[in-house]
Design an enzyme around this catalytic site. Structure first.
Site, PDB file in Angstrom:
ATOM      1  N   HIS A 163       0.810  -1.341  -0.171  1.00  0.00           N
ATOM      2  CA  HIS A 163       0.283   0.224  -0.224  1.00  0.00           C
ATOM      3  C   HIS A 163       0.837   0.498   0.135  1.00  0.00           C
ATOM      4  O   HIS A 163       0.384   1.966  -0.503  1.00  0.00           O
ATOM      5  CB  HIS A 163      -0.488   0.295   1.050  1.00  0.00           C
ATOM      6  CG  HIS A 163      -1.827  -1.260   0.778  1.00  0.00           C
ATOM      7  ND1 HIS A 163      -2.370  -1.517   0.518  1.00  0.00           N
ATOM      8  CD2 HIS A 163      -2.052  -2.044   2.119  1.00  0.00           C
ATOM      9  CE1 HIS A 163      -3.735  -2.325   0.281  1.00  0.00           C
ATOM     10  NE2 HIS A 163      -3.067  -2.958   1.575  1.00  0.00           N
ATOM     11  N   ASP A 203      -2.490 -10.984  -2.370  1.00  0.00           N
ATOM     12  CA  ASP A 203      -2.704 -10.231  -0.836  1.00  0.00           C
ATOM     13  C   ASP A 203      -4.358  -9.855  -1.309  1.00  0.00           C
ATOM     14  O   ASP A 203      -4.790  -9.731  -2.597  1.00  0.00           O
ATOM     15  CB  ASP A 203      -2.241  -9.178  -0.448  1.00  0.00           C
ATOM     16  CG  ASP A 203      -2.812  -8.786   1.083  1.00  0.00           C
ATOM     17  OD1 ASP A 203      -2.107  -9.110   2.021  1.00  0.00           O
ATOM     18  OD2 ASP A 203      -3.583  -7.893   0.859  1.00  0.00           O
ATOM     19  N   HIS A 205      -6.063  -7.521  -0.523  1.00  0.00           N
ATOM     20  CA  HIS A 205      -6.133  -5.629  -0.203  1.00  0.00           C
ATOM     21  C   HIS A 205      -5.581  -4.883  -1.633  1.00  0.00           C
ATOM     22  O   HIS A 205      -4.089  -5.991  -2.365  1.00  0.00           O
ATOM     23  CB  HIS A 205      -5.572  -5.321   0.376  1.00  0.00           C
ATOM     24  CG  HIS A 205      -6.908  -5.719   2.097  1.00  0.00           C
ATOM     25  ND1 HIS A 205      -5.722  -6.570   2.601  1.00  0.00           N
ATOM     26  CD2 HIS A 205      -7.981  -5.368   2.001  1.00  0.00           C
ATOM     27  CE1 HIS A 205      -6.778  -6.957   3.819  1.00  0.00           C
ATOM     28  NE2 HIS A 205      -7.578  -6.026   3.215  1.00  0.00           N
ATOM     29  N   ASP A 292      -3.576 -12.985   3.865  1.00  0.00           N
ATOM     30  CA  ASP A 292      -4.977 -12.630   4.489  1.00  0.00           C
ATOM     31  C   ASP A 292      -6.198 -12.619   3.228  1.00  0.00           C
ATOM     32  O   ASP A 292      -7.999 -12.846   3.467  1.00  0.00           O
ATOM     33  CB  ASP A 292      -5.191 -11.358   4.174  1.00  0.00           C
ATOM     34  CG  ASP A 292      -4.483 -10.607   3.098  1.00  0.00           C
ATOM     35  OD1 ASP A 292      -4.197 -10.633   2.615  1.00  0.00           O
ATOM     36  OD2 ASP A 292      -4.813  -8.826   3.974  1.00  0.00           O
TER      37      ASP A 292
HETATM   38  C1  6XA Z   1      -7.599  -1.637   6.919  1.00  0.00           C
HETATM   39  C2  6XA Z   1      -7.321  -2.650   6.172  1.00  0.00           C
HETATM   40  C3  6XA Z   1      -5.554  -2.633   5.891  1.00  0.00           C
HETATM   41  C4  6XA Z   1      -5.718  -3.886   4.802  1.00  0.00           C
HETATM   42  C5  6XA Z   1      -4.051  -3.910   5.139  1.00  0.00           C
HETATM   43  C6  6XA Z   1      -3.505  -5.003   4.116  1.00  0.00           C
HETATM   44  N1  6XA Z   1      -6.637  -1.062   7.771  1.00  0.00           N
HETATM   45  N2  6XA Z   1      -3.209  -5.034   3.252  1.00  0.00           N
HETATM   46  O1  6XA Z   1      -3.526  -6.385   4.863  1.00  0.00           O
HETATM   47  O2  6XA Z   1      -2.425  -6.076   2.260  1.00  0.00           O
HETATM   48 ZN    ZN Z   2      -4.260  -7.893   2.663  1.00  0.00          ZN
END
Ligand code: 6XA
Ligand code: ZN
Length: 350
Positions: A163, A203, A205, A292
């Site tokens: 991110h 991932d 996200h 995840d």
């Molecule tokens: C909001 C969720 C953040 C996701 C982080 C993550 N606080 N990114 O696993 O791949």
């Molecule tokens: Zn993630």
């Protein structure tokens, strides 16, 4: 497979994050990496090595000098404001949205934090910079091992990276480890015939930071399989119509999927992603290895099982590319080690 372990990762240990309207204990905890390390050692899946160190240029290849200077000095600035701050993490609370200026770095510390971040879920702690920098060195070391002829290498590090943009943190990420590895493969790989690199982000996200870094680049293909941003973090990027821009047009592939997706459907998206990577003609692959997507993950919505990760590893091996694995998300702490190492095992000994 060599595993480059961030021995300083636990220096980054956030206390609380903003989640669904409340401050809750951080999901991104040191135990995540500890479990992966323990499982690697239990299965004796390659040497566990400390990273080499790299000079600033390896980081400025991706991140802006202004941002790196902020990361390196943020904690000292925070404690200089008030000695009592030493017991509290830095948590962003104000951001420049549309119509605001971002070219002037404010003197006010909270405003400065907001300039370099985009959410309130990512605490910056006393050891964040030290841990993130060592993590970047793990990703660079893994890229280096692959350039030296290894079929694959694993950067076992936290905090995660996908991110993080050229000049912002968020989503638990500070330095974009996958982007750093990809750029290192290109910058140092000419002699080894590396002219084009693909980043495959598995991932849950969307890897908004990685996408943004390479969006106009014809030499890096970014493919991502993730929860649909209409409902899933990071919400504001990751749609299927984002295909790159300028010279990078066609070198970005987003495959958003609905909550509840299982491996039967997810693996079809994987085939699409790998077909895109093959068509692009990548010479090497970086995998943003988030766990995840697991059915037991507390903050995500896909339904992949522990066994599915073996199949994922096998399939990635069949792509036939020198591969750098970079650890990203995954918050079902007790399962994250077995799941991550299953991917590596599937890759090395199908
Ligand atoms: C909001 C969720 C953040 C996701 C982080 C993550 N606080 N990114 O696993 O791949
Ligand atoms: Zn993630």
């Amino acid at each position: 497979m060599k595993n480059f372990y961030n021995h300083l990762h636990a220096q980054h240990q956030g206390k609380v994050e903003m989640f669904r309207g409340a401050l809750v204990p951080c999901f991104e905890v040191p135990a995540r990496a500890d479990h992966v390390l323990a499982e690697l050692q239990r299965r004796q899946l390659g040497a566990v090595l400390e990273p080499q160190t790299f000079d600033e240029a390896a980081l400025t290849a991706i991140h802006s000098p202004r941002y790196l200077k902020f990361l390196a000095t943020a904690w000292d600035q925070w404690v200089a404001l008030d000695a009592a701050n030493a017991d509290k993490d830095i948590l962003p609370s104000v951001w420049p949205t549309r119509t605001f200026r971002t070219d002037i770095e404010p003197d006010n510390f909270a405003a400065k934090v907001g300039l370099y971040s985009y959410d309130a879920g990512t605490p910056f702690t006393s050891g964040t910079w030290v841990a993130a920098r060592a993590g970047a060195h793990c990703a660079l070391s893994a890229a280096q091992a692959v350039l030296a002829g290894d079929r694959a290498a694993f950067a076992l590090s936290r905090p995660p990276g996908h991110h993080a943009g050229a000049d912002f943190f968020g989503g638990y990420c500070f330095l974009n480890n996958a982007a750093l590895a990809a750029q290192h493969l290109l910058d140092q790989g000419k002699g080894a015939g590396v002219k084009k690199v693909a980043v495959l982000d598995v991932d849950y996200h969307h890897g908004n930071g990685t996408q943004a870094i390479f969006y106009d680049r014809p030499d890096v293909f970014f493919a991502s399989i993730h929860g649909d941003p209409r409902t899933e973090y990071p919400f504001y990027l990751g749609h299927a119509d984002e295909t790159g821009t300028g010279a990078g047009l066609g070198a970005n592939l987003n495959l958003p999927l609905p909550r509840g997706t299982d491996y039967a459907t997810w693996s079809q998206a994987l085939e699409t992603a790998l077909a895109g990577i093959a068509k692009f003609g990548a010479d090497a692959l970086v995998v943003s290895l988030g766990m995840d997507t697991f059915e037991g993950d507390p903050i995500s919505g896909f339904k992949l099982t522990t066994q599915d990760y073996l199949r994922l590893g096998e399939r990635l091996a069949r792509a036939g590319l020198p591969t750098v694995f970079v650890f990203e998300g995954g918050y079902a702490v007790d399962a994250v080690g077995v799941n991550a190492v299953n991917v590596l095992q599937g890759f090395t000994s199908p």
